[in-house]
Design a protein around this motif. Structure first.
Motif, PDB file in Angstrom:
ATOM      1  N   SER A  86       6.502  -7.973   2.302  1.00 38.09           N
ATOM      2  CA  SER A  86       6.548  -6.661   2.123  1.00 38.09           C
ATOM      3  C   SER A  86       6.610  -6.666   0.436  1.00 38.09           C
ATOM      4  CB  SER A  86       7.471  -5.467   2.533  1.00 38.09           C
ATOM      5  OG  SER A  86       7.286  -5.561   3.919  1.00 38.09           O
ATOM      6  N   ASP A 119       7.787  -4.592  -1.241  1.00 42.07           N
ATOM      7  CA  ASP A 119       9.146  -3.990  -1.863  1.00 42.07           C
ATOM      8  C   ASP A 119      10.239  -4.481  -1.364  1.00 42.07           C
ATOM      9  OD1 ASP A 119       8.904  -3.265   0.838  1.00 42.07           O
ATOM     10  OD2 ASP A 119       9.046  -1.115   0.451  1.00 42.07           O
ATOM     11  N   THR A 163       4.748  -4.299  14.373  1.00 43.45           N
ATOM     12  CA  THR A 163       5.506  -5.017  15.209  1.00 43.45           C
ATOM     13  C   THR A 163       5.224  -5.042  16.604  1.00 43.45           C
ATOM     14  OG1 THR A 163       6.437  -2.805  15.331  1.00 43.45           O
ATOM     15  CG2 THR A 163       7.718  -4.349  13.937  1.00 43.45           C
ATOM     16  N   GLN A 170      -6.213  -0.820   1.837  1.00 42.95           N
ATOM     17  CA  GLN A 170      -5.813  -0.008   2.947  1.00 42.95           C
ATOM     18  C   GLN A 170      -5.853   1.670   2.639  1.00 42.95           C
ATOM     19  OE1 GLN A 170      -1.685   0.454   4.308  1.00 42.95           O
ATOM     20  NE2 GLN A 170      -2.330   0.645   6.440  1.00 42.95           N
ATOM     21  N   ILE A 201       9.931  -5.676  19.587  1.00 44.06           N
ATOM     22  CA  ILE A 201      10.519  -4.922  18.639  1.00 44.06           C
ATOM     23  C   ILE A 201      10.261  -3.663  19.010  1.00 44.06           C
ATOM     24  CG2 ILE A 201      10.743  -4.640  16.198  1.00 44.06           C
ATOM     25  CD1 ILE A 201       9.388  -7.271  15.535  1.00 44.06           C
ATOM     26  N   TYR A 241      14.704  -6.357  12.882  1.00 41.75           N
ATOM     27  CA  TYR A 241      13.645  -7.194  12.260  1.00 41.75           C
ATOM     28  C   TYR A 241      13.480  -6.796  10.860  1.00 41.75           C
ATOM     29  CZ  TYR A 241       8.714  -7.937  11.212  1.00 41.75           C
ATOM     30  OH  TYR A 241       7.451  -8.710  10.654  1.00 41.75           O
ATOM     31  N   ALA A 289       0.783  -1.237  -0.014  1.00 42.25           N
ATOM     32  CA  ALA A 289       0.070   0.000  -0.039  1.00 42.25           C
ATOM     33  C   ALA A 289       0.769   1.471  -0.066  1.00 42.25           C
ATOM     34  CB  ALA A 289      -0.887   0.076   1.142  1.00 42.25           C
ATOM     35  N   GLY A 290       2.211   0.930   0.344  1.00 38.02           N
ATOM     36  CA  GLY A 290       2.883   2.402   0.522  1.00 38.02           C
ATOM     37  C   GLY A 290       3.083   3.028  -0.727  1.00 38.02           C
ATOM     38  N   GLU A 334      10.983   0.310  17.488  1.00 37.60           N
ATOM     39  CA  GLU A 334      11.300   1.062  16.275  1.00 37.60           C
ATOM     40  C   GLU A 334      12.317   2.000  16.656  1.00 37.60           C
ATOM     41  OE1 GLU A 334       9.935   0.496  13.014  1.00 37.60           O
ATOM     42  OE2 GLU A 334       9.172  -1.265  14.221  1.00 37.60           O
ATOM     43  N   TYR A 348      15.896   0.581  11.361  1.00 40.28           N
ATOM     44  CA  TYR A 348      15.216  -0.728  11.507  1.00 40.28           C
ATOM     45  C   TYR A 348      14.565  -0.843  12.850  1.00 40.28           C
ATOM     46  CZ  TYR A 348      17.047  -2.274   7.041  1.00 40.28           C
ATOM     47  OH  TYR A 348      17.316  -2.300   5.704  1.00 40.28           O
ATOM     48  N   GLN A 378      -3.363   5.206   4.906  1.00 43.27           N
ATOM     49  CA  GLN A 378      -2.295   4.080   5.432  1.00 43.27           C
ATOM     50  C   GLN A 378      -1.827   4.615   6.578  1.00 43.27           C
ATOM     51  OE1 GLN A 378      -1.913   5.239   1.562  1.00 43.27           O
ATOM     52  NE2 GLN A 378      -2.769   3.536   1.508  1.00 43.27           N
ATOM     53  N   LEU A 379      -2.134   3.985   7.644  1.00 45.31           N
ATOM     54  CA  LEU A 379      -2.032   4.322   9.334  1.00 45.31           C
ATOM     55  C   LEU A 379      -0.980   3.565   9.592  1.00 45.31           C
ATOM     56  CD1 LEU A 379      -5.620   4.867  10.286  1.00 45.31           C
ATOM     57  CD2 LEU A 379      -3.886   6.506   9.265  1.00 45.31           C
ATOM     58  N   GLY A 380      -0.057   2.754   8.957  1.00 39.75           N
ATOM     59  CA  GLY A 380       0.838   1.936   9.419  1.00 39.75           C
ATOM     60  C   GLY A 380       0.893   0.281   9.073  1.00 39.75           C
TER      61      GLY A 380
HETATM   62  C1  UD1 Z   1       9.227  -1.765   8.970  1.00 40.75           C
HETATM   63  C2  UD1 Z   1       9.158  -2.271  10.860  1.00 40.75           C
HETATM   64  C3  UD1 Z   1      10.462  -2.604  11.224  1.00 40.75           C
HETATM   65  C4  UD1 Z   1      11.359  -3.240  10.257  1.00 40.75           C
HETATM   66  C5  UD1 Z   1      11.249  -2.642   8.888  1.00 40.75           C
HETATM   67  C6  UD1 Z   1      11.942  -3.450   7.761  1.00 40.75           C
HETATM   68  C7  UD1 Z   1       7.089  -1.617  11.598  1.00 40.75           C
HETATM   69  C8  UD1 Z   1       6.121  -0.819  12.397  1.00 40.75           C
HETATM   70  N1  UD1 Z   1       8.374  -1.414  11.399  1.00 40.75           N
HETATM   71  O1  UD1 Z   1       9.449  -0.404   9.308  1.00 40.75           O
HETATM   72  O2  UD1 Z   1      10.497  -2.828  12.261  1.00 40.75           O
HETATM   73  O3  UD1 Z   1      13.002  -3.033  10.460  1.00 40.75           O
HETATM   74  O4  UD1 Z   1       9.921  -2.528   8.466  1.00 40.75           O
HETATM   75  O5  UD1 Z   1      12.156  -2.989   6.643  1.00 40.75           O
HETATM   76  O6  UD1 Z   1       6.307  -2.316  10.946  1.00 40.75           O
HETATM   77  N2  UD1 Z   1       2.937  -0.388   4.430  1.00 40.75           N
HETATM   78  C9  UD1 Z   1       1.542  -0.509   4.172  1.00 40.75           C
HETATM   79  N3  UD1 Z   1       0.904   0.471   4.853  1.00 40.75           N
HETATM   80  C10 UD1 Z   1       1.299   1.289   5.847  1.00 40.75           C
HETATM   81  C11 UD1 Z   1       2.326   1.301   5.954  1.00 40.75           C
HETATM   82  C12 UD1 Z   1       3.373   0.414   5.120  1.00 40.75           C
HETATM   83  O7  UD1 Z   1       1.394  -1.127   3.237  1.00 40.75           O
HETATM   84  O8  UD1 Z   1       0.347   1.932   6.281  1.00 40.75           O
HETATM   85  C13 UD1 Z   1       4.082  -0.998   3.647  1.00 40.75           C
HETATM   86  C14 UD1 Z   1       5.117  -0.249   2.954  1.00 40.75           C
HETATM   87  O9  UD1 Z   1       4.403  -0.133   1.506  1.00 40.75           O
HETATM   88  C15 UD1 Z   1       6.086  -1.501   2.954  1.00 40.75           C
HETATM   89  C16 UD1 Z   1       5.717  -2.191   4.150  1.00 40.75           C
HETATM   90  O10 UD1 Z   1       4.631  -1.956   4.359  1.00 40.75           O
HETATM   91  O11 UD1 Z   1       6.021  -2.175   1.835  1.00 40.75           O
HETATM   92  C17 UD1 Z   1       7.055  -1.768   5.425  1.00 40.75           C
HETATM   93  O12 UD1 Z   1       6.740  -0.201   5.487  1.00 40.75           O
HETATM   94  P1  UD1 Z   1       7.658   0.920   5.722  1.00 40.75           P
HETATM   95  O13 UD1 Z   1       7.272   2.070   6.242  1.00 40.75           O
HETATM   96  O14 UD1 Z   1       8.945   0.362   5.039  1.00 40.75           O
HETATM   97  O15 UD1 Z   1       8.188   0.217   7.259  1.00 40.75           O
HETATM   98  P2  UD1 Z   1       9.368   0.595   8.183  1.00 40.75           P
HETATM   99  O16 UD1 Z   1       9.031   1.925   9.063  1.00 40.75           O
HETATM  100  O17 UD1 Z   1      10.494   0.795   7.679  1.00 40.75           O
END
Ligand code: UD1
Ligand code: CA
Length: 462
Positions: free
Chosen positions: A97, A99, A200, A70, A153, A170, A3-4, A155, A138, A73-75
């Motif tokens: 993920s 990506d 997490t 989603q 975990i 993680y 969703a990012g 952040e 991370y 996008q709230l996390g």
């Molecule tokens: C996340 C983890 C972190 C880990 C890291 C590894 C959480 C809170 N943290 O951090 O512990 O070390 O990945 O890369 O999970 N996404 C959505 N919707 C959202 C937010 C994100 O689909 O609302 C997707 C993004 O497109 C991406 C993935 O989730 O594919 C990870 O999101 P990202 O924002 O990169 O996570 P980090 O903050 O880097």
């Protein structure tokens, strides 16, 4: 999770549709998931949802796919919450993920095995982790005092100075029984430094429920590296390509330079194959024993038989119909083979020759500046420089048949449909629109006339 937005890509295209080795990032992830005997994949879309969903449907990995949206996008926790309605309670969920393209199926299989406790307790929460020399950005893995299970975990933005020193991070990938995941997801809140629902945080709730959280730690960073910028995409591309080049060399393929090879599909090689620098292989390509590929060739969807040589700067693209090159054929330099080119053994195709939807039998030659489209060419035919088949009348395509042992002179136009009978000769510069008899010499051009002592016009004096 797909969703990012991928702001740092600075692209119109949603991030998960950016290409690595010619395939969308999300395609890599779904192809890997399809190797896990998954019941289905749930793709969580948001930014560019329609485009992402359409791309997934079009690619069709074979795995049944469900889409959930989603918005906003709230996390990451909020993302996975959207999938809850489509997750069966008796399932095992692997969170990936969109990506992070290069995770290996064996790694995920090992992670899934960690969910099954050895004895007594049936289920655990399994996290894919790794140690990083620079863990900045991370989530950190906080372990219990004796160290075998994970407590939390944390952040980067929520971590204490002590926790920031932890080098185990993680990866973003976990495996968890669906039933428990649903319970823990319902407990998430956004009381943290980023005001997001963190996936997490399920670790915290698993620990509270007395469920063991285990880390499956790997060494290979490439498997968990995500793409956020064009630089990272290029770095991962190079890592992937080097890995593929090494696999080929392990099989005995001689690469002039493993850093100058690009594979965007599947390349199968026989023994004693040599590939010079800067070649790109796409789709499905097979190179038989002893095939040599010169520098700067682009080869897609082709089957090249043993002993054939493809010289520098040749472009072969079979698309759907494919291209076949027979044993011992010589192609290029600067040749172009298009869909449906089927070349028999010992065929020669030289510089600036284009072949499309045509069959050339054993030993046929077209060595310079020529076009063969929709043609059937017999054995030992010699097709002269600058000759073309006029296969298209503006509405329909027609076939040209050139029988065995024909000699076509230079600069001829064969206006299809037309057949040149076996053993015949066509004089240079002819435009042939009628069938010719076997063995005949056919000439179709203005007769040469000469005027003796011709006086050229002179400039007038003013
Ligand atoms: C996340 C983890 C972190 C880990 C890291 C590894 C959480 C809170 N943290 O951090 O512990 O070390 O990945 O890369 O999970 N996404 C959505 N919707 C959202 C937010 C994100 O689909 O609302 C997707 C993004 O497109 C991406 C993935 O989730 O594919 C990870 O999101 P990202 O924002 O990169 O996570 P980090 O903050 O880097
Ligand atoms: Ca990230």
């Amino acid at each position: 999770m797909a969703a990012g937005k991928g702001t740092r890509m600075k692209s119109r295209l949603p991030k998960v549709l950016q290409r690595l080795a010619g395939k969308p990032l999300l395609g890599h992830v779904l192809d890997t998931a399809s190797l896990l005997q998954a019941r289905s994949a749930v793709v969580i879309t948001g930014h560019g949802a329609e485009e992402v969903e359409a791309a997934v449907v079009k690619r069709n990995t074979g795995l049944p796919v469900k889409f959930v949206r989603q918005e906003p996008q709230l996390g990451t926790g909020h993302a996975v919450q959207q999938a809850v309605p489509v997750l069966a309670d008796d399932g095992l969920v692997v969170v990936l993920s969109g990506d992070v393209p290069l995770t290996q199926a064996e790694t995920l299989t090992a992670l899934m095995a960690c969910v099954q406790g050895s004895s007594g307790q049936p289920y655990r929460l399994a996290l894919l982790t790794l140690e990083m020399s620079d863990p900045t950005g991370y989530g950190r893995i906080v372990r219990t005092a004796h160290g075998d299970t994970v407590q939390a975990i944390v952040e980067q933005k929520d971590a204490s100075p002590e926790q920031l020193k932890i080098q185990e991070v993680y990866s973003g990938i976990m495996a968890v029984p669906a039933k428990q995941l649903k319970v823990w997801l319902a407990k998430l809140d956004n009381q943290n430094a980023q005001g997001e629902y963190y996936l997490t945080d399920v670790v915290k709730w698993a620990v509270a429920d007395g469920v063991d959280v285990v880390a499956h730690r790997i060494q290979d960073e490439v498997q968990v590296t995500g793409v956020n910028s064009p630089q990272q995409l290029a770095q991962l591309e190079r890592a992937y390509q080097l890995q593929k080049a090494n696999e080929l060399m392990v099989q005995g393929v001689r690469l002039a330079d493993p850093a100058r090879l690009d594979l965007r599909g599947n390349l199968t090689c026989g023994t004693d194959v040599e590939i010079d620098v800067n070649c790109i292989f796409e789709g499905s390509v097979r190179l038989g024993d002893g095939v040599r590929i010169g520098p700067n060739c682009v080869i897609a969807n082709a089957d090249i038989a043993a002993g054939a040589v493809v010289h520098a700067f040749t472009h072969i693209d079979g698309e759907k119909a494919g291209v076949t090159v027979g044993e011992g054929a010589l192609i290029g330099p600067f040749a172009r083979l298009r869909p449906g080119a089927q070349l028999g053994p010992e065929v020669h195709i030289g510089n600036f020759v284009e072949v499309k939807n045509s069959t050339l039998a054993k030993g046929a030659k077209a060595n310079h500046l020529a076009y063969l489209g929709d043609a059937t060419v017999g054995e030992r035919v010699n097709y002269g420089a600058g000759s073309i088949t006029a296969n298209y009348d503006g509405a329909n395509k027609h076939r040209t048949i050139i029988e065995d042992d024909v000699h076509i002179g230079s600069n001829c136009v064969l206006i299809a449909p037309v057949t040149i009978g076996a053993g015949g000769t066509v004089g240079g510069g002819s435009a042939i629109s009628k069938n010719t008899a076997p063995g005949a010499l056919s000439v179709a051009r203005g007769r040469q006339t000469s005027i003796a002592d011709w006086q050229r016009p002179k400039k007038k004096s003013t």
